[in-house]
Design an enzyme around this catalytic site. Sequence first.
Site, mmCIF file in Angstrom:
data_model
loop_
_atom_site.group_PDB
_atom_site.id
_atom_site.type_symbol
_atom_site.label_atom_id
_atom_site.label_comp_id
_atom_site.label_asym_id
_atom_site.label_seq_id
_atom_site.Cartn_x
_atom_site.Cartn_y
_atom_site.Cartn_z
ATOM 1 N N SER A 240 0.757 -1.620 0.102
ATOM 2 C CA SER A 240 0.068 0.054 0.207
ATOM 3 C C SER A 240 0.614 1.409 0.055
ATOM 4 O O SER A 240 1.784 1.513 0.603
ATOM 5 C CB SER A 240 -0.922 0.067 1.361
ATOM 6 O OG SER A 240 -2.013 -0.872 1.420
ATOM 7 N N HIS B 172 -2.524 -0.413 -4.302
ATOM 8 C CA HIS B 172 -2.172 -0.836 -4.747
ATOM 9 C C HIS B 172 -2.268 -0.461 -6.831
ATOM 10 O O HIS B 172 -3.305 -0.154 -7.413
ATOM 11 C CB HIS B 172 -2.110 -2.248 -5.148
ATOM 12 C CG HIS B 172 -1.609 -3.133 -4.010
ATOM 13 N ND1 HIS B 172 -0.677 -4.053 -3.650
ATOM 14 C CD2 HIS B 172 -2.208 -2.651 -2.144
ATOM 15 C CE1 HIS B 172 -1.039 -4.304 -2.256
ATOM 16 N NE2 HIS B 172 -1.704 -3.172 -1.563
ATOM 17 N N HIS C 267 -3.722 -10.507 -1.867
ATOM 18 C CA HIS C 267 -3.956 -11.073 -0.840
ATOM 19 C C HIS C 267 -4.025 -12.196 -0.627
ATOM 20 O O HIS C 267 -5.671 -12.658 -1.164
ATOM 21 C CB HIS C 267 -4.463 -9.810 0.055
ATOM 22 C CG HIS C 267 -3.662 -9.120 -0.131
ATOM 23 N ND1 HIS C 267 -3.674 -7.882 -1.509
ATOM 24 C CD2 HIS C 267 -2.408 -8.113 0.743
ATOM 25 C CE1 HIS C 267 -2.797 -6.802 -0.325
ATOM 26 N NE2 HIS C 267 -2.208 -7.328 -0.187
ATOM 27 N N TYR D 54 -6.517 -12.902 1.678
ATOM 28 C CA TYR D 54 -7.494 -12.415 2.056
ATOM 29 C C TYR D 54 -8.766 -12.168 1.174
ATOM 30 O O TYR D 54 -10.661 -12.209 1.028
ATOM 31 C CB TYR D 54 -8.131 -11.588 3.284
ATOM 32 C CG TYR D 54 -7.582 -10.287 2.993
ATOM 33 C CD1 TYR D 54 -7.906 -8.948 1.765
ATOM 34 C CD2 TYR D 54 -6.316 -9.258 3.345
ATOM 35 C CE1 TYR D 54 -8.006 -8.088 1.663
ATOM 36 C CE2 TYR D 54 -6.054 -8.200 2.979
ATOM 37 C CZ TYR D 54 -5.993 -7.776 2.143
ATOM 38 O OH TYR D 54 -5.461 -7.009 2.320
ATOM 39 N N GLU D 55 -8.143 -11.932 0.057
ATOM 40 C CA GLU D 55 -9.156 -11.437 -1.592
ATOM 41 C C GLU D 55 -9.411 -13.599 -1.674
ATOM 42 O O GLU D 55 -10.716 -13.139 -2.819
ATOM 43 C CB GLU D 55 -8.087 -11.001 -2.386
ATOM 44 C CG GLU D 55 -7.361 -9.501 -2.340
ATOM 45 C CD GLU D 55 -6.592 -9.636 -3.233
ATOM 46 O OE1 GLU D 55 -7.017 -8.853 -4.449
ATOM 47 O OE2 GLU D 55 -5.999 -9.376 -2.753
ATOM 48 N N ALA E 222 2.550 -2.643 4.010
ATOM 49 C CA ALA E 222 1.871 -2.256 5.927
ATOM 50 C C ALA E 222 2.035 -2.241 6.316
ATOM 51 O O ALA E 222 1.252 -3.986 6.558
ATOM 52 C CB ALA E 222 0.806 -0.754 5.017
ATOM 53 N N MET F 151 -1.480 -8.466 7.736
ATOM 54 C CA MET F 151 -1.902 -9.194 6.205
ATOM 55 C C MET F 151 -1.193 -9.487 4.792
ATOM 56 O O MET F 151 -1.897 -10.201 4.107
ATOM 57 C CB MET F 151 -3.464 -8.771 5.709
ATOM 58 C CG MET F 151 -4.027 -8.095 7.481
ATOM 59 S SD MET F 151 -5.430 -6.975 6.543
ATOM 60 C CE MET F 151 -6.284 -6.022 7.829
ATOM 61 N N SER F 152 -0.079 -9.837 4.902
ATOM 62 C CA SER F 152 0.580 -9.688 3.844
ATOM 63 C C SER F 152 1.699 -10.114 3.766
ATOM 64 O O SER F 152 2.387 -11.427 5.416
ATOM 65 C CB SER F 152 0.507 -8.635 2.755
ATOM 66 O OG SER F 152 1.555 -7.956 3.079
ATOM 67 N N ASN G 155 0.088 2.533 11.510
ATOM 68 C CA ASN G 155 -0.690 2.555 12.551
ATOM 69 C C ASN G 155 -0.181 1.918 13.818
ATOM 70 O O ASN G 155 0.677 1.129 14.084
ATOM 71 C CB ASN G 155 -2.420 2.607 12.438
ATOM 72 C CG ASN G 155 -2.465 0.808 12.197
ATOM 73 O OD1 ASN G 155 -2.010 -0.216 11.293
ATOM 74 N ND2 ASN G 155 -2.561 -0.323 12.941
ATOM 75 N N HIS H 142 -9.144 1.162 6.871
ATOM 76 C CA HIS H 142 -8.454 0.310 5.692
ATOM 77 C C HIS H 142 -7.440 2.039 5.470
ATOM 78 O O HIS H 142 -6.743 2.347 4.026
ATOM 79 C CB HIS H 142 -8.249 0.178 4.557
ATOM 80 C CG HIS H 142 -7.816 -0.133 3.308
ATOM 81 N ND1 HIS H 142 -6.402 -0.532 3.125
ATOM 82 C CD2 HIS H 142 -8.188 0.097 1.959
ATOM 83 C CE1 HIS H 142 -6.081 -0.397 2.415
ATOM 84 N NE2 HIS H 142 -6.727 -0.659 1.071
HETATM 85 N N1 HPA Z 1 -2.879 -4.830 11.287
HETATM 86 C C1 HPA Z 1 -2.997 -5.420 10.526
HETATM 87 N N2 HPA Z 1 -2.523 -5.277 9.342
HETATM 88 C C2 HPA Z 1 -2.469 -3.659 8.865
HETATM 89 C C3 HPA Z 1 -2.221 -2.701 9.934
HETATM 90 C C4 HPA Z 1 -3.048 -3.511 11.579
HETATM 91 O O1 HPA Z 1 -2.638 -2.860 11.984
HETATM 92 N N3 HPA Z 1 -2.023 -1.862 9.848
HETATM 93 C C5 HPA Z 1 -2.250 -2.068 8.066
HETATM 94 N N4 HPA Z 1 -2.156 -2.823 7.815
#
Ligand code: HPA
Length: 266
Positions: free
Chosen positions: A28, A58, A80, A82-83, A110, A205-206, A229, A241
């Site tokens: 991202s 992306h 990903h 999750y997709e 990210a 998540m990747s 974050n 997101h």
């Molecule tokens: N958790 C999972 N994936 C993420 C996060 C998070 O806090 N921030 C950016 N991608």
Amino acid sequence: MSKSAELAQLIRARAGDAPPKLGLILGSGLGHIAETVEGVAIPYTDLPGFPQAGVSGHNPTLAIGDLEGVRVAVFGGRGHYYEHGNPAEMRCALEVLRDLGCTQLLLTNAAGSLRADIPPGGLMLLNDHINFAGINPLIGEPTDARFVPMTDAHDAGLRAQLKAAAKAEGIDLPEGVYCWFSGPSFETPAEIRAAKILGADAVGMSTVPEIILARFLGLRVAAVSIITNMGAGMADEQISHEQTKAMAPKGAAKFEQILRRMLKTG
Ligand code: HPA
């Protein structure tokens, strides 16, 4: 001929024969780096077997050409788990990279930080990971090659190059452990506390399936997290997101500086 060998041939016909020295998968907020490559950009839609869905933020093209005078292959977006529930979504793309003669891979993502000293806007170099999602892209692989050692998965040489480039640019690049959650929902505060106890420094998540696939394919690999974050429950803000996309460019600019320095110094 295998699917990936056929695709590599198609890509060579458009981009030339020279093998890329480094492959890059951009997460991202980093997709624009693909646009600065001096060469050709091939949309994933021209490449059967490449992830076709993608996530907002992306840039689904493969850019091949020079970045700071070094031949690179830049994947502007990734698939990903999750997709669609397929952890091996990036396998074809990585096989193509290998078939193009590339031996090194740099991944970005990210991530949420679990450490107060790695705040949003900062970076973290992965020195190890926890496959907390518990899913493996090599499930179903029929040969003994599936038993891939993961002890030194995060390449020491590439990490040293990244650290040196960061130092030269005056950018903090702490190392830490990345914990893979499947997503797409974010973690609960209890899951973040659990991840901390398990030894994680960041969550995302990747990346983990790609590291496993890269090692399977014999690629040297390293990965950098762009911290967008703090983990759920660690700060007052609501995780989203939108926040990931808004915060990613800050860390992404630092990553780009490190990458360009690393390529320049070779
Ligand atoms: N958790 C999972 N994936 C993420 C996060 C998070 O806090 N921030 C950016 N991608």
